[in-house]
Design an enzyme around this catalytic site. Structure first.
Site, PDB file in Angstrom:
ATOM      1  N   SER A  84      12.388 -24.569 -16.510  1.00 32.61           N
ATOM      2  CA  SER A  84      13.441 -25.130 -17.349  1.00 32.61           C
ATOM      3  C   SER A  84      13.545 -26.640 -17.125  1.00 32.61           C
ATOM      4  O   SER A  84      12.600 -27.371 -17.387  1.00 32.61           O
ATOM      5  CB  SER A  84      14.756 -24.403 -17.069  1.00 32.61           C
ATOM      6  OG  SER A  84      15.701 -24.638 -18.078  1.00 32.61           O
ATOM      7  N   HIS A 229      14.995 -16.069 -20.008  1.00 30.31           N
ATOM      8  CA  HIS A 229      14.758 -17.450 -19.595  1.00 30.31           C
ATOM      9  C   HIS A 229      14.284 -17.539 -18.146  1.00 30.31           C
ATOM     10  O   HIS A 229      13.447 -18.371 -17.813  1.00 30.31           O
ATOM     11  CB  HIS A 229      16.030 -18.271 -19.791  1.00 30.31           C
ATOM     12  CG  HIS A 229      15.892 -19.721 -19.465  1.00 30.31           C
ATOM     13  ND1 HIS A 229      14.908 -20.522 -20.012  1.00 30.31           N
ATOM     14  CD2 HIS A 229      16.615 -20.530 -18.628  1.00 30.31           C
ATOM     15  CE1 HIS A 229      15.026 -21.755 -19.544  1.00 30.31           C
ATOM     16  NE2 HIS A 229      16.049 -21.779 -18.701  1.00 30.31           N
TER      17      HIS A 229
END
Length: 249
Positions: A84, A229
């Site tokens: 991320s 994610h």
């Protein structure tokens, strides 16, 4: 800025960078396996973990921190792995120290600007907790539920709330969140770059592919089905398989 880091093992170095609200321990599940064949360096990015705080929070500054660390440790032939926000830092480093980098792996992130992310409700919840000066963990958790956060996310965030304070720099992260979502298009990098996305995540979508290949023409995109994610935590073995297969090519 002198970052806090943990170094283990020897051989070719792999530097691992966590995502927003995290710390160097967040990629432990990868480091534990990688250390058998590599030297692993896990880092607390600025405003996180035990690294210093700063009012500046953008990818140029964060990448400069890592570049300083790499020079200080005299790292070469370096593999970068970032999740991320940490993935974007890794991608930005292709512009600063390309001569030191052999490969980059960006986990569930693309070199694009995001307008809405799964962290948007977290930012709103944190802002409310700070405005109300909440120090009770149960009250903080309730505010987070009101903003739609699920229990795993709440537990993850509360790991960084100790002695009535946040271990990450919540005020600056809130104020600089637009910079964290942002991305300035960079010059094309020839460094081999692997993008690993979660099949249930929207962070790497088909519409991001042109931006990926324009900036990283030697990119490979692998999608891990059934993962969100936090694909490295949810499907650790599959992520490691993709990594090892790619590095062996």
């Amino acid at each position: 800025m002198k970052l806090n880091y943990k170094l283990q093992g020897n051989k070719q170095p792999i530097l691992l960078m966590h995502g927003l609200f995290g710390s160097l321990d967040n990629l432990n599940m990868l480091a534990k396996d990688l250390v058998a064949n590599y030297q692993t360096i896990q880092v607390d990015l600025r405003n996180h973990g035990q690294s210093p705080w700063s009012n500046i929070m953008n990818y140029q500054a964060m990448a400069e921190d890592i570049a300083e660390l790499c020079h200080g440790l005299q790292l070469q032939n370096l593999i970068l792995i970032g999740h991320s926000m940490g993935g974007k830092v890794a991608l930005q480093l292709s512009q600063l120290i390309p001569q030191l980098i052999s490969n980059i792996c960006a986990i569930d992130i693309a070199p694009v600007k995001y307008t809405q992310t799964i962290n948007t409700p977290v930012i709103k919840a944190l802002a409310q907790c700070i405005d109300q000066q909440l120090v009770d963990r149960k009250q903080i958790a309730e505010v987070m539920r009101q903003h739609g956060l699920n229990e795993p996310t709440i537990l993850f965030l509360l790991k960084s709330f100790k002695r009535e304070r946040w271990l990450f720099n919540a005020d600056v992260i809130i104020n600089q969140y637009a910079n964290i979502c942002d991305w300035q298009t960079i010059s094309a990098s020839a460094i081999p770059t692997l993008f690993i996305g979660g099949g249930n995540s929207s962070y790497i979508s088909d519409e991001n592919y042109p931006a990926i290949f324009n900036q990283f023409p030697n990119a490979q995109i692998d999608i891990v089905e059934g993962a969100g994610h936090n694909v490295h935590a949810e499907k650790t073995e599959q992520v490691l398989q993709h990594l090892y297969h790619w590095l062996a090519d």
